[in-house]
Design an enzyme around this catalytic site. Structure first.
Site, PDB file in Angstrom:
ATOM      1  N   LYS A 149       0.835  -1.199   0.000  1.00  0.00           N
ATOM      2  CA  LYS A 149       0.000   0.000   0.000  1.00  0.00           C
ATOM      3  C   LYS A 149       0.873   1.254   0.000  1.00  0.00           C
ATOM      4  O   LYS A 149       1.958   1.274   0.594  1.00  0.00           O
ATOM      5  CB  LYS A 149      -0.903  -0.036   1.238  1.00  0.00           C
ATOM      6  CG  LYS A 149      -1.972   1.037   1.304  1.00  0.00           C
ATOM      7  CD  LYS A 149      -2.853   0.805   2.528  1.00  0.00           C
ATOM      8  CE  LYS A 149      -3.920   1.872   2.680  1.00  0.00           C
ATOM      9  NZ  LYS A 149      -4.784   1.598   3.853  1.00  0.00           N
ATOM     10  N   SER A 224      -9.407   1.763   2.734  1.00  0.00           N
ATOM     11  CA  SER A 224      -8.441   2.573   2.022  1.00  0.00           C
ATOM     12  C   SER A 224      -7.367   1.767   1.292  1.00  0.00           C
ATOM     13  O   SER A 224      -6.597   2.327   0.517  1.00  0.00           O
ATOM     14  CB  SER A 224      -7.767   3.545   2.996  1.00  0.00           C
ATOM     15  OG  SER A 224      -7.059   2.854   4.016  1.00  0.00           O
ATOM     16  N   SER A 225      -7.315   0.446   1.531  1.00  0.00           N
ATOM     17  CA  SER A 225      -6.344  -0.389   0.803  1.00  0.00           C
ATOM     18  C   SER A 225      -6.943  -0.843  -0.524  1.00  0.00           C
ATOM     19  O   SER A 225      -6.827  -2.008  -0.922  1.00  0.00           O
ATOM     20  CB  SER A 225      -5.941  -1.597   1.659  1.00  0.00           C
ATOM     21  OG  SER A 225      -5.496  -1.204   2.936  1.00  0.00           O
ATOM     22  N   ILE A 245      -7.695   0.817   9.740  1.00  0.00           N
ATOM     23  CA  ILE A 245      -8.065   1.576  10.932  1.00  0.00           C
ATOM     24  C   ILE A 245      -9.576   1.600  11.139  1.00  0.00           C
ATOM     25  O   ILE A 245     -10.057   2.014  12.185  1.00  0.00           O
ATOM     26  CB  ILE A 245      -7.517   3.018  10.874  1.00  0.00           C
ATOM     27  CG1 ILE A 245      -7.624   3.705  12.244  1.00  0.00           C
ATOM     28  CG2 ILE A 245      -8.231   3.834   9.793  1.00  0.00           C
ATOM     29  CD1 ILE A 245      -6.977   5.066  12.320  1.00  0.00           C
ATOM     30  N   GLY A 246     -10.329   1.141  10.147  1.00  0.00           N
ATOM     31  CA  GLY A 246     -11.781   1.123  10.296  1.00  0.00           C
ATOM     32  C   GLY A 246     -12.438   0.100   9.387  1.00  0.00           C
ATOM     33  O   GLY A 246     -13.652   0.086   9.215  1.00  0.00           O
ATOM     34  N   GLY A 247     -11.593  -0.745   8.779  1.00  0.00           N
ATOM     35  CA  GLY A 247     -12.072  -1.715   7.795  1.00  0.00           C
ATOM     36  C   GLY A 247     -11.283  -1.641   6.510  1.00  0.00           C
ATOM     37  O   GLY A 247     -11.664  -2.229   5.495  1.00  0.00           O
ATOM     38  N   SER A 248     -10.155  -0.939   6.531  1.00  0.00           N
ATOM     39  CA  SER A 248      -9.436  -0.594   5.303  1.00  0.00           C
ATOM     40  C   SER A 248      -8.750  -1.759   4.611  1.00  0.00           C
ATOM     41  O   SER A 248      -8.344  -1.638   3.458  1.00  0.00           O
ATOM     42  CB  SER A 248      -8.400   0.497   5.593  1.00  0.00           C
ATOM     43  OG  SER A 248      -9.038   1.692   5.953  1.00  0.00           O
TER      44      SER A 248
END
Length: 585
Positions: A149, A224-225, A245-248
């Site tokens: 990433k 985000s990934s 950090i939240g499901g990324s």
């Protein structure tokens, strides 16, 4: 001299003053406009240079692939690309495959996938040299090309996090994870795209543009990934590293039909893994692997959890991968949940849990109902308020030099409002839209250091209470929905509330992973037409619109365990994966 004469003499001076004032205002306005124009030109030039660096790396990669194919015409790239990571590493270590054939096969496929999906930010051309001196043939990942990433540090390359202010600040050294990958014989070869600022689960930014879903070009790959999800889902990488950090990691894995794993925070090194800003401790980020299957995730974790990492980062507990736990076949007691009571899942999300539950019961496991407590309140007061403890000031400062990408604009417009106005709007909207009101209130932050400490205590209490609930239910692991299917564009920023299905496990620091188990059916689409939602508000309507038109797209479930039981979580994921495969025969 009379009064009348004095006034007559004074009049020209008033007129002159007015002219001077007007001219000064005009000059001031012109200066502001010129500054804005100059800043706009600087922004355009900075973006142009970043894109030029990316394009040059792609050009060099295309040239290298062409040269290799001309000199090695017998390379069976099609066969190499079909091998699982386990098969690939076995053949590389046995010598029946050589690292060069594998590397250039995947490099060629990556270039092809990137042309369709725009998932890569840069080919790491240093990898061409590393390929000639792969140091450790005994390494668990010897000769394996690995994608990373964009926010993971690689020496002499940017980790922009999708924002302008981080461009042209190349890393001084590799992150610990990259260094360990290299020592295990892997070859990091490409960086992948992210959303602007990382704080969103789409995958678009003003520097590198929008990444597309490998299964439907009209859908987002998640984030985000998201660059990792798209590249691996499109076949361009056999193994990648993301952050969560939240499901990324989990959301793009769900959207792109691959497996992804978020370990316990502190299991893998965070040194050299960049966020938009530091200091936020309420919801912690962690890196983790993404791949086509669960065995690949486990092999990556086994390779990373080595003496190399523990020596490079002595802040980590030296806990090697527990192979025995991963390979265990002991029957499990499994908690399960279809609906968290705060956000109604899409029909395919709920169906996936029901179908996997049935398969697990048939295999001899015990399934018991389980739910997390106070989902909505914990989301707003612990997650959002904690992550925005400073009133989102740090985020706004980082973003002030960057125009907002359309994919995140609606989500972050409130942070540019004064805190007093956010509070006022929150109060006024409470009877009309409780969830919008709660979000605006949470974006106001905590207000003081004393309140921040209280907030941290509240997080600790929630973790303690959740573990106590888990223990009382006497469960080993938890089967949970994961957000899906893949959204239409520009809807991630309008559906933050659905992240309760993933971000609470970041808050709790529970390891969690995603396994693809099905695809969206025509029946799912028909049922979606009657979707109302829990609150039947604008958020619920937006979620329905986001997931519409997804027939044939991947559907996944989420597997969860208690902190530090990462191997048990992966073992549960493997069980789900095997049972689903057997059910399709």
């Amino acid at each position: 001299m009379g009064l009348e004469e004095l006034l007559q003499q004074a009049q020209p001076h008033y007129g002159t003053a007015a002219l001077v004032t007007g001219a000064a205002c005009g000059v001031g306005a012109l200066i502001v406009l010129l500054q804005k124009f100059n800043n706009h030109q600087k922004t355009k030039e900075k973006i142009r240079r970043a894109r030029a660096r990316r394009d040059e790396s792609l050009r060099r990669a295309e040239q290298a692939v062409l040269q290799y194919k001309e000199s090695h015409p017998m390379t069976d790239s099609a066969l190499i690309l079909t091998l699982s990571l386990s098969e690939l590493t076995k053949q590389l270590q046995e010598g029946s495959l050589n690292p060069e054939d594998v590397f250039y096969s995947y490099l060629e496929k990556t270039l092809d996938v990137n042309k369709k999906l725009n998932c890569c930010t840069e080919i790491l051309v240093d990898s061409f040299d590393q390929l000639q001196t792969v140091p450790n043939k005994k390494g668990l990942l010897y000769g394996v090309p690995v994608s990373i990433k964009e926010n993971i540090s690689y020496k002499n390359h940017d980790s922009s996090c999708g924002v302008l202010c981080n461009l042209e600040l190349p890393a001084e050294k590799d992150s610990v994870l990259v260094e360990v990958l290299k020592r295990q014989g892997a070859i990091p070869f490409v960086k992948t795209n992210v959303p602007q600022g990382l704080m969103n689960y789409d995958c678009s930014n003003i520097i590198y543009g929008q990444t597309l879903n490998p299964h439907n070009l009209k859908k987002t790959p998640g984030g985000s990934s998201g660059g990792e999800g798209a590249l691996i889902g499109g076949g361009g990488s056999v193994l990648g590293l993301g952050t969560d950090i939240g499901g990324s990691i989990r959301i793009p894995s769900s959207f792109c039909g691959i497996s992804g794993f978020k370990p316990t925070v502190g299991r893998l090194s965070a040194q050299g893994v960049n966020g938009l800003y530091g200091g936020q401790k309420s919801v912690l980020t962690t890196s983790g692997p993404m791949a086509r299957d669960v065995d690949s995730l486990a092999l990556c974790m086994q390779a990373l959890l080595s003496d190399d990492m523990f020596n490079l980062d002595p802040t980590l507990p030296p806990l090697p991968f527990n192979v025995q736990t991963y390979l265990s076949s002991k029957p499990l007691t499994i908690g399960y949940l279809e609906n968290d009571g705060f956000c109604q899942p899409s029909p395919s999300m709920a169906r996936a849990v029901r179908e996997v539950k049935a398969l697990l019961e048939q295999a001899g496991h015990t399934l018991v109902p389980f739910s997390l407590q106070n989902v909505g309140q914990s989301f707003y007061e612990l997650v959002i308020r904690g992550a925005s403890a400073d009133g989102a000031y740090s985020f706004a400062q980082k973003m002030k030099t960057s125009p907002l990408d359309p994919s995140i604009r609606p989500q972050f417009v409130p942070i540019y409002l004064p805190v007093w106005l956010r509070r006022t709007l929150s109060f006024l909207l409470k009877p009309l839209s409780p969830r919008t009101s709660a979000m605006l209130s949470a974006f106001c932050g905590v207000g003081s250091v004393a309140n921040l400490w209280k907030q941290h205590v509240a997080v600790e209490d929630y973790i303690k209470e959740s573990i106590e609930d888990w223990r009382r239910s006497n469960i080993d692991v938890l089967l949970y929905p994961v957000i899906g299917p893949a959204y239409n564009f520009l809807y991630c920023c309008k559906n933050t509330q659905v992240c309760t299905y993933t971000v609470l496990f970041n808050l709790l620091n529970f390891p969690a992973g995603v396994v693809p188990v099905s695809t969206v059916t025509a029946e799912d689409e028909e049922e979606l037409k009657h979707f109302k939602g829990v609150y039947q508000d604008l958020w619920d309507k937006s979620f329905k619109q986001a997931v519409t038109g997804a027939e044939g797209l991947p559907v996944a479930v989420q597997c969860v365990a208690l902190p530090w039981q990462d191997e048990l979580c992966l073992r549960f994921m493997k069980e789900v994966e095997q049972l689903v495969k057997q059910s399709r025969k």
